[in-house]
Design a protein around this motif. Structure first.
Motif, mmCIF file in Angstrom:
data_model
loop_
_atom_site.group_PDB
_atom_site.id
_atom_site.type_symbol
_atom_site.label_atom_id
_atom_site.label_comp_id
_atom_site.label_asym_id
_atom_site.label_seq_id
_atom_site.Cartn_x
_atom_site.Cartn_y
_atom_site.Cartn_z
ATOM 1 N N CYS A 26 -15.116 -5.221 -2.190
ATOM 2 C CA CYS A 26 -13.730 -4.788 -2.266
ATOM 3 C C CYS A 26 -13.133 -5.117 -3.620
ATOM 4 C CB CYS A 26 -12.899 -5.472 -1.179
ATOM 5 S SG CYS A 26 -13.339 -4.950 0.489
ATOM 6 N N ALA A 27 -12.160 -4.340 -4.019
ATOM 7 C CA ALA A 27 -11.461 -4.610 -5.279
ATOM 8 C C ALA A 27 -10.492 -5.754 -5.083
ATOM 9 C CB ALA A 27 -10.717 -3.357 -5.732
ATOM 10 N N SER A 28 -10.123 -6.423 -6.156
ATOM 11 C CA SER A 28 -9.187 -7.539 -6.087
ATOM 12 C C SER A 28 -7.807 -7.031 -5.718
ATOM 13 C CB SER A 28 -9.116 -8.265 -7.437
ATOM 14 O OG SER A 28 -10.374 -8.805 -7.761
ATOM 15 N N GLY A 29 -7.081 -7.858 -4.956
ATOM 16 C CA GLY A 29 -5.731 -7.499 -4.567
ATOM 17 C C GLY A 29 -4.778 -7.618 -5.733
ATOM 18 N N ALA A 30 -3.801 -6.766 -5.785
ATOM 19 C CA ALA A 30 -2.813 -6.811 -6.864
ATOM 20 C C ALA A 30 -1.893 -8.002 -6.675
ATOM 21 C CB ALA A 30 -1.995 -5.517 -6.859
ATOM 22 N N PRO A 31 -1.483 -8.678 -7.742
ATOM 23 C CA PRO A 31 -0.587 -9.824 -7.614
ATOM 24 C C PRO A 31 0.776 -9.406 -7.097
ATOM 25 C CG PRO A 31 -0.834 -9.201 -9.926
ATOM 26 C CD PRO A 31 -1.815 -8.390 -9.165
ATOM 27 N N ALA A 32 1.408 -10.334 -6.389
ATOM 28 C CA ALA A 32 2.730 -10.030 -5.843
ATOM 29 C C ALA A 32 3.776 -10.114 -6.941
ATOM 30 C CB ALA A 32 3.051 -11.028 -4.726
ATOM 31 N N SER A 33 4.994 -9.648 -6.632
ATOM 32 C CA SER A 33 6.082 -9.715 -7.605
ATOM 33 C C SER A 33 6.401 -11.167 -7.911
ATOM 34 C CB SER A 33 7.311 -9.011 -7.033
ATOM 35 O OG SER A 33 7.738 -9.658 -5.859
ATOM 36 N N THR A 34 6.975 -11.413 -9.091
ATOM 37 C CA THR A 34 7.213 -12.786 -9.520
ATOM 38 C C THR A 34 8.379 -13.428 -8.792
ATOM 39 O OG1 THR A 34 8.537 -11.950 -11.352
ATOM 40 C CG2 THR A 34 6.210 -12.380 -11.792
ATOM 41 N N GLN A 35 9.336 -12.642 -8.288
ATOM 42 C CA GLN A 35 10.482 -13.186 -7.582
ATOM 43 C C GLN A 35 10.610 -12.511 -6.214
ATOM 44 O OE1 GLN A 35 12.413 -15.718 -8.416
ATOM 45 N NE2 GLN A 35 11.329 -16.083 -10.332
ATOM 46 N N PRO A 36 9.766 -12.886 -5.270
ATOM 47 C CA PRO A 36 9.811 -12.222 -3.960
ATOM 48 C C PRO A 36 11.068 -12.616 -3.194
ATOM 49 C CG PRO A 36 8.315 -14.079 -3.888
ATOM 50 C CD PRO A 36 8.724 -13.925 -5.321
ATOM 51 N N THR A 37 11.637 -11.684 -2.502
ATOM 52 C CA THR A 37 12.800 -11.946 -1.662
ATOM 53 C C THR A 37 12.639 -11.199 -0.352
ATOM 54 O OG1 THR A 37 13.993 -10.081 -2.653
ATOM 55 C CG2 THR A 37 14.380 -12.271 -3.607
ATOM 56 N N LEU A 38 13.294 -11.709 0.662
ATOM 57 C CA LEU A 38 13.264 -11.085 1.981
ATOM 58 C C LEU A 38 14.609 -10.430 2.251
ATOM 59 C CD1 LEU A 38 11.834 -10.681 4.769
ATOM 60 C CD2 LEU A 38 12.982 -12.798 5.476
ATOM 61 N N ASP A 39 14.602 -9.146 2.527
ATOM 62 C CA ASP A 39 15.819 -8.429 2.872
ATOM 63 C C ASP A 39 16.124 -8.694 4.347
ATOM 64 O OD1 ASP A 39 17.856 -6.708 3.431
ATOM 65 O OD2 ASP A 39 16.893 -4.924 2.590
ATOM 66 N N PRO A 40 17.176 -9.430 4.678
ATOM 67 C CA PRO A 40 17.449 -9.778 6.073
ATOM 68 C C PRO A 40 17.893 -8.593 6.920
ATOM 69 C CG PRO A 40 19.262 -10.490 4.667
ATOM 70 C CD PRO A 40 18.178 -9.992 3.751
ATOM 71 N N ASP A 41 18.190 -7.486 6.278
ATOM 72 C CA ASP A 41 18.659 -6.307 7.020
ATOM 73 C C ASP A 41 17.557 -5.284 7.255
ATOM 74 O OD1 ASP A 41 21.298 -7.291 7.113
ATOM 75 O OD2 ASP A 41 21.650 -6.564 5.071
ATOM 76 N N GLU A 42 16.396 -5.468 6.597
ATOM 77 C CA GLU A 42 15.303 -4.507 6.749
ATOM 78 C C GLU A 42 14.485 -4.828 7.997
ATOM 79 O OE1 GLU A 42 11.350 -2.785 4.390
ATOM 80 O OE2 GLU A 42 12.408 -4.575 3.663
ATOM 81 N N GLU A 43 14.384 -3.865 8.902
ATOM 82 C CA GLU A 43 13.589 -4.044 10.109
ATOM 83 C C GLU A 43 12.114 -3.860 9.762
ATOM 84 O OE1 GLU A 43 14.638 -4.837 13.151
ATOM 85 O OE2 GLU A 43 16.782 -4.863 12.652
ATOM 86 N N VAL A 44 11.315 -4.907 9.992
ATOM 87 C CA VAL A 44 9.889 -4.825 9.674
ATOM 88 C C VAL A 44 9.071 -5.352 10.843
ATOM 89 C CG1 VAL A 44 10.303 -5.097 7.199
ATOM 90 C CG2 VAL A 44 9.798 -7.103 8.589
ATOM 91 N N SER A 45 7.835 -4.931 10.886
ATOM 92 C CA SER A 45 6.887 -5.415 11.886
ATOM 93 C C SER A 45 5.648 -5.911 11.156
ATOM 94 C CB SER A 45 6.519 -4.296 12.871
ATOM 95 O OG SER A 45 5.577 -4.760 13.821
ATOM 96 N N ILE A 46 5.210 -7.130 11.462
ATOM 97 C CA ILE A 46 4.016 -7.691 10.839
ATOM 98 C C ILE A 46 3.048 -8.169 11.923
ATOM 99 C CG2 ILE A 46 5.200 -8.387 8.733
ATOM 100 C CD1 ILE A 46 5.303 -11.249 9.833
ATOM 101 N N THR A 47 1.796 -8.281 11.542
ATOM 102 C CA THR A 47 0.769 -8.747 12.463
ATOM 103 C C THR A 47 0.308 -10.144 12.054
ATOM 104 O OG1 THR A 47 -0.833 -7.524 11.112
ATOM 105 C CG2 THR A 47 -0.089 -6.481 13.151
ATOM 106 N N PHE A 48 -0.037 -10.940 13.047
ATOM 107 C CA PHE A 48 -0.472 -12.317 12.828
ATOM 108 C C PHE A 48 -1.651 -12.595 13.753
ATOM 109 C CE2 PHE A 48 -0.044 -16.676 14.674
ATOM 110 C CZ PHE A 48 -0.598 -17.363 13.602
ATOM 111 N N THR A 49 -2.711 -13.203 13.214
ATOM 112 C CA THR A 49 -3.896 -13.458 14.025
ATOM 113 C C THR A 49 -4.340 -14.900 13.909
ATOM 114 O OG1 THR A 49 -6.130 -12.655 14.539
ATOM 115 C CG2 THR A 49 -5.544 -12.779 12.211
ATOM 116 N N PHE A 50 -4.877 -15.430 14.995
ATOM 117 C CA PHE A 50 -5.376 -16.797 15.029
ATOM 118 C C PHE A 50 -6.501 -16.893 16.052
ATOM 119 C CE2 PHE A 50 -2.429 -16.649 18.525
ATOM 120 C CZ PHE A 50 -2.955 -17.504 19.475
ATOM 121 N N TRP A 51 -7.248 -17.994 15.975
ATOM 122 C CA TRP A 51 -8.271 -18.254 16.984
ATOM 123 C C TRP A 51 -7.850 -19.477 17.801
ATOM 124 C CZ3 TRP A 51 -9.266 -19.604 11.826
ATOM 125 C CH2 TRP A 51 -9.460 -20.967 11.580
ATOM 126 N N GLY A 52 -8.417 -19.604 18.992
ATOM 127 C CA GLY A 52 -8.103 -20.767 19.814
ATOM 128 C C GLY A 52 -8.332 -20.473 21.283
#
Length: 437
Positions: A26-52
């Protein structure tokens, strides 16, 4: 919150193998922006995985519910797998650039996924969204591969030595306190001889040279690592032979737990079967030891032997870590979830030590530590003068070398192989792994 528990169907092993081949290209992932911020009004869905297991799944279910209350614009879709299925599924996803946004990572796999470009550079998020002040700098360094931070540790453990003080009291032998490795080997012999005289099946310990971690500790005390960042081993054939021969006298005299007896009690170990009065292993195994030994036994946790004065042999190992997939479309939201799961008082209170001793001081202060967990916390504080920097992230293929070392240790204790033969076999296996780096 959406909770999904998934089981892989039969026939996926071949797909996973093909996926692993694709993953390394796989190719290397692009670096993230230097000043990341979270928009509290943007509706987003993310996935999270774990073992146990189911207990951990319920704790995550509770924690994510609190997170979503605090961040109503973020919906978390949880993917839970048993440990045996977890990495097989991740390999398939990574090959198709489809990893979940937040991946629970293990140190043994971190280099593989980092060098393949599957994980995001987290540096822009550290100290901004993901708070790092509550985490020891040495612990944080465990998530760095090739000078890039691709994971943040959520819990720690360290190598220690457990003593079965109940058995020692019965035999009339004083517990080992401190000393060199040779002192410890002599103590093992003393315990085994006392047990033989008493007519009981107890030995001072299993063969310490069957654990590659004990070899690593000796090398670190001498100023070396098992492997450098580029995969160069920190030892030669002569040093490995010296290590395996260091207990030859005890091995020949039958003063170590016989390999046949170890095989008979599996999946228990010699220690939690009350065959061994000591065992050097990770400090977070204590709860399992006590549960398997049953009522009437007391155990003690001490620092392992040290043969080099002021040697920095020990380190805090990241027992679990969190990473963000390079394919994530919502890295700021993913980082926000990581910060909550690592640092929040709510997370510390919910999980306690289920995921290991919390790496974050904030979460650790909120965790309700039982007596054994407090003992482990105290132990890790007591070894501060022996803690060195975390070793380089394990090389790709380290897992196979770890297993080979264990297998050769068994052969030595069965008496079916000489030390020279074991050294030759290990270096042959190691040459193949290192050459592929």
């Amino acid at each position: 919150m959406k909770f999904r528990s998934r089981k892989l169907m039969a026939g996926t092993a071949g797909v996973a193998l093909a996926a692993l081949v694709g993953l390394t290209g796989c190719a290397s992932g692009a670096p993230a922006s230097t000043q990341p911020t979270l928009d509290p009004d943007e509706e987003v869905s993310i996935t999270f995985t774990f073992w146990g297991n189911d207990v951990r799944a319920e704790l995550y279910n509770e924690a994510i519910a609190v997170f979503e209350e605090q961040h109503p614009n973020i919906d978390v879709d949880i993917i839970f797998l048993a440990p045996t299925d977890y990495w097989e599924k991740r390999q398939i996803e990574a090959a198709g650039s489809g990893l979940p946004d937040v991946v629970t990572m293990d140190l043994a796999y971190l280099r593989q996924y980092s060098q393949s470009g599957s994980l995001l550079d987290l540096e822009p998020y550290l100290g901004t969204i993901i708070q790092t002040d509550p985490i020891d700098a040495q612990v944080l360094s465990a998530g760095v591969v090739d000078d890039v931070t691709t994971a943040v540790p959520l819990s720690t453990n360290s190598w220690g030595m457990f003593l079965n003080t109940t058995l020692l009291d019965q035999l009339g032998v004083e517990p080992f306190t401190d000393g060199t490795w040779d002192d410890y080997y002599d103590w093992i012999a003393e315990v085994s001889d006392a047990a033989k005289a008493a007519g009981v099946d107890v030995w001072g310990g299993v063969d310490p040279t069957g654990r590659i971690e004990n070899f690593e500790l000796q090398l670190r005390a001498e100023g070396d690592n098992l492997f450098d960042e580029d995969g160069t081993p920190g030892f030669d054939e002569e040093r490995l032979a010296e290590f395996w021969e260091s207990v030859s006298a005890q091995r020949d005299a039958g003063q170590l737990v016989p390999q046949q007896r170890i095989a008979e009690v599996q999946p228990l170990t010699a220690f939690d079967s009350a065959l061994s009065a000591s065992d050097a292993t990770w400090d977070n195994t204590g709860a399992g030891f006590l549960a398997n030994l049953g009522e009437g036994y007391e155990i003690e946790l001490i620092a392992p032997p040290l043969s080099v004065e002021d040697g920095k042999d020990l380190y805090l190992k990241a027992s679990q870590m969190y990473s963000i997939a390079s394919n994530s479309e919502h890295p700021a939201a993913a980082a926000t979830l990581i910060d909550f799961l690592i640092n929040s008082p709510e997370s510390g209170e919910i999980f306690g030590t289920n995921r290991g001793l919390p790496a974050s001081e904030t979460a650790r202060e909120s965790a309700n530590l039982d007596e054994l967990s407090q003992t482990i916390a105290d132990y890790e504080a007591s070894i501060a003068d022996r803690l060195g920097a975390a070793p380089p992230v394990p090389i790709v293929g380290y897992g196979s070398l770890h297993e080979k070392f264990r297998e050769l240790g068994e052969e030595l204790n069965f008496g079916t192989m000489t030390v020279d033969e074991a050294v030759a076999q290990f270096f042959a296996e190691m040459d193949v792994v290192v050459s592929s780096q």
